[in-house]
Design an enzyme around this catalytic site. Structure first.
Site, PDB file in Angstrom:
ATOM      1  N   GLU A  16      -3.273   7.591  -4.090  1.00 22.26           N
ATOM      2  CA  GLU A  16      -3.196   6.340  -3.338  1.00 22.26           C
ATOM      3  C   GLU A  16      -3.138   5.141  -4.279  1.00 22.26           C
ATOM      4  O   GLU A  16      -3.852   5.102  -5.277  1.00 22.26           O
ATOM      5  CB  GLU A  16      -4.436   6.227  -2.431  1.00 22.26           C
ATOM      6  CG  GLU A  16      -4.463   4.979  -1.565  1.00 22.26           C
ATOM      7  CD  GLU A  16      -5.754   4.869  -0.755  1.00 22.26           C
ATOM      8  OE1 GLU A  16      -5.701   4.958   0.481  1.00 22.26           O
ATOM      9  OE2 GLU A  16      -6.825   4.702  -1.371  1.00 22.26           O
TER      10      GLU A  16
ATOM     11  N   TYR B 143       0.860  -1.191   0.000  1.00 20.77           N
ATOM     12  CA  TYR B 143       0.000   0.000   0.000  1.00 20.77           C
ATOM     13  C   TYR B 143       0.892   1.235   0.000  1.00 20.77           C
ATOM     14  O   TYR B 143       1.918   1.265   0.698  1.00 20.77           O
ATOM     15  CB  TYR B 143      -0.878   0.021   1.259  1.00 20.77           C
ATOM     16  CG  TYR B 143      -1.619   1.337   1.452  1.00 20.77           C
ATOM     17  CD1 TYR B 143      -2.904   1.504   0.964  1.00 20.77           C
ATOM     18  CD2 TYR B 143      -1.007   2.413   2.104  1.00 20.77           C
ATOM     19  CE1 TYR B 143      -3.573   2.711   1.109  1.00 20.77           C
ATOM     20  CE2 TYR B 143      -1.671   3.627   2.251  1.00 20.77           C
ATOM     21  CZ  TYR B 143      -2.947   3.772   1.745  1.00 20.77           C
ATOM     22  OH  TYR B 143      -3.608   4.961   1.887  1.00 20.77           O
TER      23      TYR B 143
END
Lengths: 296, 380
Positions: free
Chosen positions: B189, B101
């Protein structure tokens, strides 16, 4: 007493020759603010209704001894104007410009902190500061404020700042200073800066705080109040009915997940001993009650 | 402005962030054509701006043309939490060895940029933050100095990314930071950021939110804007340059300033009404803007009363009053208008309206009085 500014503060207006700059700059002067100059590159030597215009902040400061600047320029020029003010020797900057990119604000804020630690920036995207009867820098309508104290106001929302002033003035309650810190993601001055100054100001006996959804500034203020504040604080938080995930006008006003909700902020403030009210009118009424109970 | 995944990936492409090869498809036939061009297997992904599309059946693997047809037919038109799927992203299927992530956003309390990197990607980062906060390597970045490759290398090591992924990941993170800053994102993101079995690091998903305040220096954002909203009221408001959010109630709201607009919603609610919208005409609005605002509200059939709540600062109340009259001249306003006017040039503004007041154009002295009046008219 007032905080941050007083009747002796000399102010220049960056953008005085523009439509908004002229309107609000002259209005501030009419209020009694010492507006001593304007800055517009290329227009040095001219004047706006008798106020001399300079090409740069540096020249304006040298000629007038100004310590404060009121910045009224479009978003794409605002960051450069703020830094020019700091470089030119200004120590208190009020920037009302709405719509500055967040990344520009983040860079400008950190450059001020790193290179000009003695400079305070109010805003951007704020209504400014008014110390009733003494000094008005910004876009607040002077006639809604009442001199003499004893209440200090700090607000994150522009129009709700006026509403707060109005609610108190209508009831005959004056203000020491009213500070609009603005709702942008990177404000130069925050709630705690103002609460600290009001706590230290002997003439301020109580504080009204107006917050809104989004971010965590109100929660941080609550922690500070709990640990440090001896004066009563009344607050109102806007956005109880706001739907989550939607940007309500400015960047400040967005709820992400369960964070930043009006309820979470109100709970934190109530827990810190703040009088939490449901709307601006109720906050005004509560403040009247407090001021009366203090025998003022 | 939130981007769709495919737009996010296209945006990443501008900053050399590697993503799987793919293309958009609005019909079953287009999906087949894209899949044939890319080669099988492919993944079909619903393009909606809401989480949980995988669980809703919006992401499917297709090994051949029949499966593409079947899945495309199923996903197009699918209702995912109220969002109807109108577009697919069809991309080469990626083998996944590891899921990471990575994101950048603004850390508002600290006024710095915040990078978050985790070797445990593929799940919601909020869950990781809750259950295993040590699995996230936080990096505070000074916006003045930015992120260099050396810092990124230390960061990927600190986050315990696999050795083979580190150098590629560090380079990718520097690119993602550039995308975040130069690209004026509120959020950039990648979840998951994957490592493939043959040791390639790439962005399998893209979540990008753009800062609308920076649109003056991004003409390329226009194409994103064209696909941004589905609410026709919001499209109309946007065309008129208004800051509008559609809601479900019966009292149309017009206010100046986001705070006052939100507070107006709150107060309408407190006195027993429901707001039809949030509409902030902004600072310094002139008569044109006010007239446009009334027209947008007027186009909403649910609206039964309109509450105009103005406290002038940079906005001048006389301009607002002129705008109201102009709107009344231009179009037939279907609902009664209740105004509360205070602040800059309020006396002039009230004087402009004085001779036009009637049952459908009412002024009230305070915000609460005006809210009560508007709600009683809406509920009548």
């Amino acid at each position: 007493m007032s905080i941050f500014v007083d009747e002796n503060t000399k102010v220049i207006v960056q953008g005085l020759t523009g439509g908004q700059g002229r309107f609000h700059g002259l209005r501030n002067r009419d209020y009694g603010t010492k507006i001593v100059g304007g800055v517009t590159p290329g227009k040095g030597g001219s004047d706006v209704d008798g106020i001399p215009v300079f090409n740069s902040v540096k020249e304006a400061v040298a000629a007038t001894g100004a310590t404060a600047s009121f910045i009224v320029v479009p978003p794409k020029f605002a960051s450069a104007a703020i830094l020019e003010a700091a470089e030119g020797g200004i120590t208190f900057i009020v920037c009302i410009t709405e719509g500055i990119p967040a990344h520009d604000e983040a860079v400008t804020y950190n450059r001020l902190v790193e290179e000009f630690p003695g400079v305070r920036l109010l805003g951007p995207n704020c209504p400014g500061i008014i110390s009733p009867g003494k000094c008005n820098i910004g876009i607040t309508s002077g006639d809604i404020a009442l001199p003499g104290g004893p209440v200090g106001i700090v607000s994150r929302s522009g129009t709700l700042t006026y509403q707060a002033l109005h609610e108190l003035s209508q009831q005959g309650i004056g203000q020491t200073t009213c500070v609009g810190i603005g709702g942008d993601p990177v404000p130069g001055t925050n709630f705690i800066d103002c609460l600290e100054a009001f706590e230290a100001d002997p003439e301020t006996k109580a504080v009204m705080m107006i917050g809104e959804i989004g971010g965590s500034e109100e929660e941080r203020a609550a922690e500070w109040i709990k640990a440090n504040m001896t004066k009563p604080v009344v607050c109102y938080i806007a956005g109880v009915t706001a739907p989550p995930g939607r940007k309500m006008g400015h960047a400040g006003a967005i709820i992400s997940g369960s964070k930043g909700t009006a309820q979470a902020k109100m709970d934190a403030l109530a827990e810190a001993g703040v009088y939490v009210c449901q709307n601006p009118t109720e906050a005004g009424e509560k403040m009247v009650e407090i001021v009366r109970s203090l025998g003022l | 402005m939130d981007l769709f995944e495919y737009q996010g990936k296209q945006y990443f492409g501008r900053f050399d962030i590697p993503t799987p090869v793919g293309d958009i498809a609005d019909t079953v036939a287009e999906a087949v054509a894209v899949a044939d061009r890319i080669g099988y297997p492919v993944v079909l992904k619903a393009q909606v701006k809401v989480g949980g599309r995988g669980k809703a059946g919006g992401v499917k693997l297709a090994n051949n043309v029949d499966e593409v047809r079947e899945h495309a037919d199923f996903i197009l038109g699918l209702d995912i939490k109220g969002h109807i799927v109108r577009r697919l992203w069809v991309e080469e299927a990626s083998s996944i060895a590891k899921e990471y992530y990575a994101s950048f956003t603004l850390d508002r309390p600290n006024k710095m940029h915040l990078g978050m990197l985790s070797a445990e990607g593929g799940v919601e980062i909020e869950v990781v933050a809750e259950e295993n906060p040590d699995a996230i390597a936080f990096l505070s970045i000074d916006p003045v100095t930015g992120l260099d490759l050396e810092s990124a290398r230390r960061w990927v090591a600190q986050a315990n990314l696999d050795e083979v992924a580190r150098e590629q990941a560090a380079t990718l993170l520097v690119s993602l930071y550039r995308c975040y800053t130069e690209g004026d994102c509120d959020l950039a993101e990648i979840n998951p950021l994957i490592l493939t079995p043959d040791n390639v690091v790439k962005a399998l998903d893209a979540k990008v939110t753009l800062d609308e305040n920076a649109s003056f220096r991004h003409p390329e954002w226009d194409e994103f804007r064209a696909t941004d909203t589905i609410d026709p009221r919001e499209i109309m408001a946007r065309e008129k340059g208004l800051n509008y959010i559609g809601l479900d109630g019966t009292v149309g709201i017009i206010a100046n300033g986001a705070g006052l607009a939100m507070s107006t919603l709150d107060v309408v609610n407190q006195v027993g009404g429901t707001a039809a919208n949030f509409l902030d005409i902004g600072g310094g609005a002139n008569a044109d803007v006010m007239a446009a605002a009334l027209e947008v509200i007027n186009a909403d059939p649910k609206v039964k009363a309109i509450f105009v709540n103005i406290f002038g600062g940079i906005t001048r109340v006389d301009e607002v009053a002129k705008g109201v009259l102009e709107a009344l001249n231009r179009v037939t306003i279907n609902s009664p208008i209740v105004l509360r006017l205070d602040g800059t040039n309020a006396v002039e503004g009230r004087a402009i309206l004085a001779e036009h007041l009637n049952d459908a154009l009412i002024t009230e002295p305070t915000m609460l009085d005006a809210a009560r009046r508007a709600v009683s008219l809406a509920n009548a």
